[in-house]
Scaffold this motif. Structure first.
Motif, PDB file in Angstrom:
ATOM      1  N   ARG A 275       0.852  -1.187   0.000  1.00 33.85           N
ATOM      2  CA  ARG A 275       0.000   0.000   0.000  1.00 33.85           C
ATOM      3  C   ARG A 275       0.886   1.236   0.000  1.00 33.85           C
ATOM      4  NH1 ARG A 275      -2.571  -4.031   2.747  1.00 33.85           N
ATOM      5  NH2 ARG A 275      -1.069  -3.732   4.401  1.00 33.85           N
TER       6      ARG A 275
ATOM      7  N   GLN B  63     -11.549 -10.406   1.073  1.00 38.60           N
ATOM      8  CA  GLN B  63     -11.434  -9.045   0.503  1.00 38.60           C
ATOM      9  C   GLN B  63     -12.747  -8.279   0.436  1.00 38.60           C
ATOM     10  OE1 GLN B  63      -8.400  -8.429   0.507  1.00 38.60           O
ATOM     11  NE2 GLN B  63      -7.237 -10.191  -0.216  1.00 38.60           N
TER      12      GLN B  63
ATOM     13  N   ASP C 237      -8.647 -11.027   5.373  1.00 30.77           N
ATOM     14  CA  ASP C 237      -8.265  -9.679   4.959  1.00 30.77           C
ATOM     15  C   ASP C 237      -9.461  -9.064   4.237  1.00 30.77           C
ATOM     16  OD1 ASP C 237      -5.660 -10.097   5.802  1.00 30.77           O
ATOM     17  OD2 ASP C 237      -4.844 -10.422   3.794  1.00 30.77           O
TER      18      ASP C 237
HETATM   19  N1  5AD Z   1      -4.978  -1.549  -1.193  1.00 27.51           N
HETATM   20  C1  5AD Z   1      -5.406  -1.981   0.013  1.00 27.51           C
HETATM   21  N2  5AD Z   1      -5.145  -3.200   0.478  1.00 27.51           N
HETATM   22  C2  5AD Z   1      -4.423  -4.035  -0.282  1.00 27.51           C
HETATM   23  N3  5AD Z   1      -4.021  -5.299  -0.071  1.00 27.51           N
HETATM   24  C3  5AD Z   1      -3.299  -5.696  -1.147  1.00 27.51           C
HETATM   25  N4  5AD Z   1      -3.231  -4.698  -2.055  1.00 27.51           N
HETATM   26  C4  5AD Z   1      -3.932  -3.653  -1.532  1.00 27.51           C
HETATM   27  C5  5AD Z   1      -4.242  -2.350  -2.007  1.00 27.51           C
HETATM   28  N5  5AD Z   1      -3.831  -1.919  -3.193  1.00 27.51           N
HETATM   29  C6  5AD Z   1      -4.384  -6.068   1.102  1.00 27.51           C
HETATM   30  C7  5AD Z   1      -5.183  -7.319   0.762  1.00 27.51           C
HETATM   31  C8  5AD Z   1      -4.201  -8.420   0.964  1.00 27.51           C
HETATM   32  C9  5AD Z   1      -3.353  -7.868   2.077  1.00 27.51           C
HETATM   33  C10 5AD Z   1      -2.036  -8.508   2.255  1.00 27.51           C
HETATM   34  O1  5AD Z   1      -3.201  -6.506   1.747  1.00 27.51           O
HETATM   35  O2  5AD Z   1      -6.263  -7.420   1.665  1.00 27.51           O
HETATM   36  O3  5AD Z   1      -4.816  -9.659   1.303  1.00 27.51           O
END
Ligand code: 5AD
Ligand code: SF4
Length: 447
Positions: free
Chosen positions: A52, A268, A306
């Protein structure tokens, strides 16, 4: 030769924690000993996370501080600090790091850590030459000589798989960690045996898609193989994709006592429309059915997940679908995130980007619900006797901290000699993050 001091700062996931330990291992023969702070370090490695935006920005601000520290030290006549950036930011933004922060000497991607000794030697020989190493071949694990690793404590991470082919539209991992790739079972077993001989009782198998483990017989066979090692009493694994949760692995949860009843199974979102846009290859319904199948194999399994709120196009109704999925599944614990736009990923270019304020509000509502579930899950353990693996002394004298099978931290008054042992503890209290209990033997003696 006096020891050189090495400071490694680790960001992000458990795989980075594992990699940081391996980097320390390959640098030890060069005379590098670990230190707790960057002050006075000869080599500083930032093992970075790109998942992120916030994680990435932290790296640049830390680099700014290190640059100042290095200049001050040089001005005082001290030795020069070498600054290296490792991990997923190194992989994704190698060139940009070198451009944005001139103080960086080395950039090394996650597949190239075995080249660190050579890179450092080269950088020292050619002062000022700035080097970067990115994707190398699959030689990483062989070259990192995990057989020589020093175990610290009674639990250890063990990487068995790396990379991702799933291409969820929000995620950078397939680009930073590369395609899915599994280590050979024999190499993993050798590493686990070595850890067990050093007193490790619990291994957590790591992989970005650990349940896609492609060694013979898949992850279920690997778990059985490792469970047969004397001394290995508990096995965990993370992170799993719902798509790869096969029948053999589900069955193993019911049959293999070493396999702990805790499963991190990210969903998700609970909205099929959003799941489709995320390219998740499961629906809310198929996920809920999967959890039911897992629970019929191992009824007490604790599920964690997550969640992303504010994915492009997420409307109130989609978010409410997430809340109702959470109510239906019942999570023991969870990780929640606001969608973060990552350059180069398909979702970053999607229409309908959601306002920060809306993301904040949804995140707070989701957290409130998950928090309630976490407390309820912990409270449900009160009055039960759980086998606890004691890991280390607690904050109060005479107290130890361990883990329940469900990964809850458990505090109890217990002698140090119980570290590394699995002991029945009667749970007397529960908080949001931990449990408190009494050794069953003491309870008996007190009667
Ligand atoms: N924005 C927010 N959360 C993300 N994750 C992965 N990429 C993003 C993103 N661009 C989160 C997902 C993943 C965890 C490791 O991080 O929920 O399962
Ligand atoms: Fe990222 Fe999806 Fe792969 Fe997980 S499965 S690492 S979220 S692309």
């Amino acid at each position: 030769m006096p020891a050189k001091r090495l400071f490694i700062k680790t960001y992000g996931c458990q795989m980075n924690v594992y990699d940081s330990e391996r980097m320390a291992d390959v640098l030890a023969p060069l005379g590098y000993a670990m230190t707790e702070t960057p002050e006075g370090a000869d080599l500083v490695v930032l093992n970075t996370c790109h998942i992120r935006e916030k994680a990435t920005e932290k790296v640049y601000s830390e680099l700014g501080k290190l640059k100042e520290m290095r200049e001050e030290r040089l001005a005082e006549g001290g030795s020069r600090m070498t600054i290296a950036v490792a991990g997923c930011v190194a992989q994704a933004e190698g060139e940009e790091i070198l451009r944005r922060q001139p103080a960086v000497d080395l950039v090394v991607g996650p597949q190239a850590y075995h080249q660190l000794p050579e890179l450092i030697a080269r950088s020292h020989r050619a002062r000022g030459e700035r080097l970067s190493a990115e994707f190398a071949a699959d030689e990483k694990f062989d070259a990192l000589a995990p057989a020589g690793r020093r175990a610290e404590g009674v639990t250890a991470f063990l990487t068995v798989q790396e990379g991702c082919d799933k291409f969820c539209t929000f995620c950078v991992v397939p680009y930073t960690r590369g395609p899915e790739w599994s280590r050979a079972p024999a190499a993993i077993e050798a590493e686990a045996r070595d850890l067990a001989a050093q007193g490790v009782r619990e291994v957590t198998l790591l992989g970005q898609n650990v349940n896609a483990y492609a060694g013979e017989g898949g992850l279920a066979a690997l778990a059985r193989r490792l469970a047969a090692i004397p001394g290995i009493e508990r096995i965990r694994y993370t992170t799993s994709h719902p798509r790869d949760m096969d029948e053999a692995l589900i069955a193993a949860h019911g049959e293999l006592p070493e396999l702990m009843p805790y499963l991190h199974l990210p969903v998700q979102s609970g909205s099929d429309r959003i799941l489709k846009a995320m390219n998740r290859a499961h629906t809310a319904e198929s996920y809920v059915r999967l959890v039911e199948r897992i629970r019929s194999s191992r009824p007490d399994i604790a599920i964690s997940g997550d969640f992303i709120v504010g994915f492009p196009g997420e409307r109130e109704a989609d978010f409410e679908a997430t809340l109702s999925l959470v109510r239906e599944v019942g999570y023991a614990t969870a990780f929640t995130f606001k969608y973060s736009r990552r350059p180069g990923t398909p979702a970053s270019a999607m229409p309908g980007q959601v306002d920060e304020a809306v993301k904040d509000e949804r995140l707070a509502r989701l957290n409130a619900l998950l928090d309630e579930q976490a407390r309820a899950f912990n409270a449900s353990q009160v009055g039960k006797t759980l086998p606890v693996l004691f890991e280390r002394p607690g904050r109060h004298p005479g107290q130890l901290i361990g883990r329940s099978p469900y990964l809850q931290a458990v505090h109890a008054t217990a002698p140090d000699r119980l570290i590394g042992q699995i002991v029945p503890v009667r749970i007397g209290s529960a908080a949001r993050m931990s449990l408190g209990g009494v050794l069953v033997v003491e309870e008996l003696e007190a009667r």
